[in-house]
Design an enzyme around this catalytic site. Structure first.
Site, short mmCIF file in Angstrom:
data_model
loop_
_atom_site.label_atom_id
_atom_site.label_comp_id
_atom_site.label_asym_id
_atom_site.label_seq_id
_atom_site.Cartn_x
_atom_site.Cartn_y
_atom_site.Cartn_z
N GLU A 1 0.41 8.04 0.46
CA GLU A 1 -0.05 7.53 -0.94
C GLU A 1 0.45 8.75 -1.98
O GLU A 1 0.63 9.76 -1.51
CB GLU A 1 -1.44 7.53 -0.86
CG GLU A 1 -1.95 6.22 -0.06
CD GLU A 1 -1.78 4.69 -0.59
OE1 GLU A 1 -0.66 4.77 -1.39
OE2 GLU A 1 -2.49 3.91 -0.35
N ASP B 1 3.01 3.39 11.02
CA ASP B 1 1.46 3.77 10.77
C ASP B 1 0.73 2.60 11.49
O ASP B 1 1.36 1.62 12.06
CB ASP B 1 1.42 3.50 9.17
CG ASP B 1 2.39 2.54 8.42
OD1 ASP B 1 2.58 1.64 9.07
OD2 ASP B 1 2.68 2.91 7.17
N HIS C 1 4.52 4.49 -2.52
CA HIS C 1 4.11 5.01 -1.22
C HIS C 1 5.46 4.79 -0.07
O HIS C 1 5.89 3.40 -0.16
CB HIS C 1 2.86 4.88 -0.61
CG HIS C 1 2.28 3.37 -0.27
ND1 HIS C 1 1.43 2.63 -0.41
CD2 HIS C 1 3.14 2.66 0.57
CE1 HIS C 1 1.45 1.52 -0.10
NE2 HIS C 1 2.59 1.56 0.72
C1 F6R Z 1 3.97 -0.33 6.44
C2 F6R Z 1 4.23 0.64 5.52
C3 F6R Z 1 4.10 0.45 4.10
C4 F6R Z 1 4.74 -0.81 3.68
C5 F6R Z 1 4.67 -0.90 2.08
C6 F6R Z 1 5.09 -2.20 1.33
O1 F6R Z 1 4.33 -0.10 7.66
O2 F6R Z 1 4.57 1.56 5.98
O3 F6R Z 1 4.78 1.47 3.37
O4 F6R Z 1 6.10 -0.71 3.61
O5 F6R Z 1 2.98 -0.99 1.87
O6 F6R Z 1 4.31 -3.37 2.12
P1 F6R Z 1 4.99 -4.96 1.72
O7 F6R Z 1 6.42 -4.97 2.71
O8 F6R Z 1 3.97 -5.68 2.60
O9 F6R Z 1 5.06 -5.02 0.43
#
Ligand code: F6R
Length: 260
Positions: free
Chosen positions: A143, A67, A138
């Site tokens: 989402e 993403d 997610h």
């Molecule tokens: C990032 C992504 C998101 C994150 C998720 C957790 O490329 O796809 O799904 O993996 O938001 O984020 P952190 O690791 O910062 O808790």
């Protein structure tokens, strides 16, 4: 789903790195699906270490990131392109010509998303997709309520995810509302998936993913239908599933012939 529960994030990240390295050794041209955020940083550090100390070779690989924020260019400090450059690509020999990240500045977003899907297909599909998980369940930026069959497209972030990610921006209101994300259908086509989650803030999402009903309200729960998912957790993220003793026992009793 195989749950690999280790005492801390560093140990779990090493285990995930060992798994990725085993794939690369078996298939030097592997196509990797990569994630950003806080969770995979220790995994990326381990991969860099493996390149330096064990000669782990990324020269034949390709990569596709999940993403990117709409409106942020590659040099923006909070863009995922910049994150990947700083946390991984600058330190390993993965050719930048085979790195793919959605373009947050693309003029024609639908056409760009279709082209992204096509380049994944043209590369032969993703061999191993790395995932984190949001506190709302997610994956990628799909989402809650995302279509479980969705493809790469524009999504609007929930206010909860914007608040979770505000730490990467000078002001909370700077977090973009829109992102380009691989879809859930896209993610499910990866031949194997490693999802990492650390800390108590992920415990509820992990329990819902592993044991809850499959529902668009917890997008990660669709991973129950994928045949090759490994979930690397620290103790703090693994407190809520009801069958936690069973998952620990499965891992402890894993037959030695059942390699990565
Ligand atoms: C990032 C992504 C998101 C994150 C998720 C957790 O490329 O796809 O799904 O993996 O938001 O984020 P952190 O690791 O910062 O808790």
């Amino acid at each position: 789903m195989e749950l690999i529960i280790l005492p801390d994030a560093a140990t779990a990240s090493r285990s995930a790195a060992d798994h990725l390295a085993a794939l690369l050794i078996k298939k030097p041209t592997a196509v990797l699906g990569l994630a950003t955020g806080s969770t995979p940083v220790a995994l990326y550090r381990e991969l860099i270490k493996k390149q330096r100390t064990e000669g782990l070779d990324f020269s034949g690989c390709s990569s596709f990131n999940l993403d990117e924020y709409v409106g942020l260019g590659p040099d923006h400090p909070a863009s995922y392109r910049r994150f990947m450059q700083e946390n991984l690509f600058a330190e390993i020999n993965l050719p930048l010509s085979r790195v793919h990240i959605p373009d947050g500045l693309a003029k024609d977003l639908p056409a760009h998303c279709d082209a992204y899907e096509k380049s994944i297909r043209d590369a032969g599909g993703i061999d191993l997709q790395i995932l984190g998980i949001g506190s709302d369940g997610h994956i990628g930026f799909n989402e809650p309520t995302s279509s479980l069959g969705s493809r790469t497209r524009l999504k609007t972030l929930t206010e909860r995810t914007r608040a979770d990610n505000a730490r990467f921006f000078p002001n909370p209101e700077d977090v973009p509302h829109h992102v380009i994300t691989m879809g859930i259908g896209t993610i499910l086509e990866a031949r194997s998936i490693s999802l990492l989650a650390f800390g108590a803030s992920k415990a509820a999402a992990i329990a819902a993913m592993v044991e809850g009903p499959i529902t668009a309200m917890v997008p990660a729960s669709i991973l129950q239908t994928h045949p090759a998912v490994k979930v690397f957790l620290d103790d703090a993220a693994a407190t809520e599933p009801s069958k936690i003793d069973y998952y620990r026992n499965v891992f402890a009793q894993k037959p030695s012939w059942q390699q990565w």
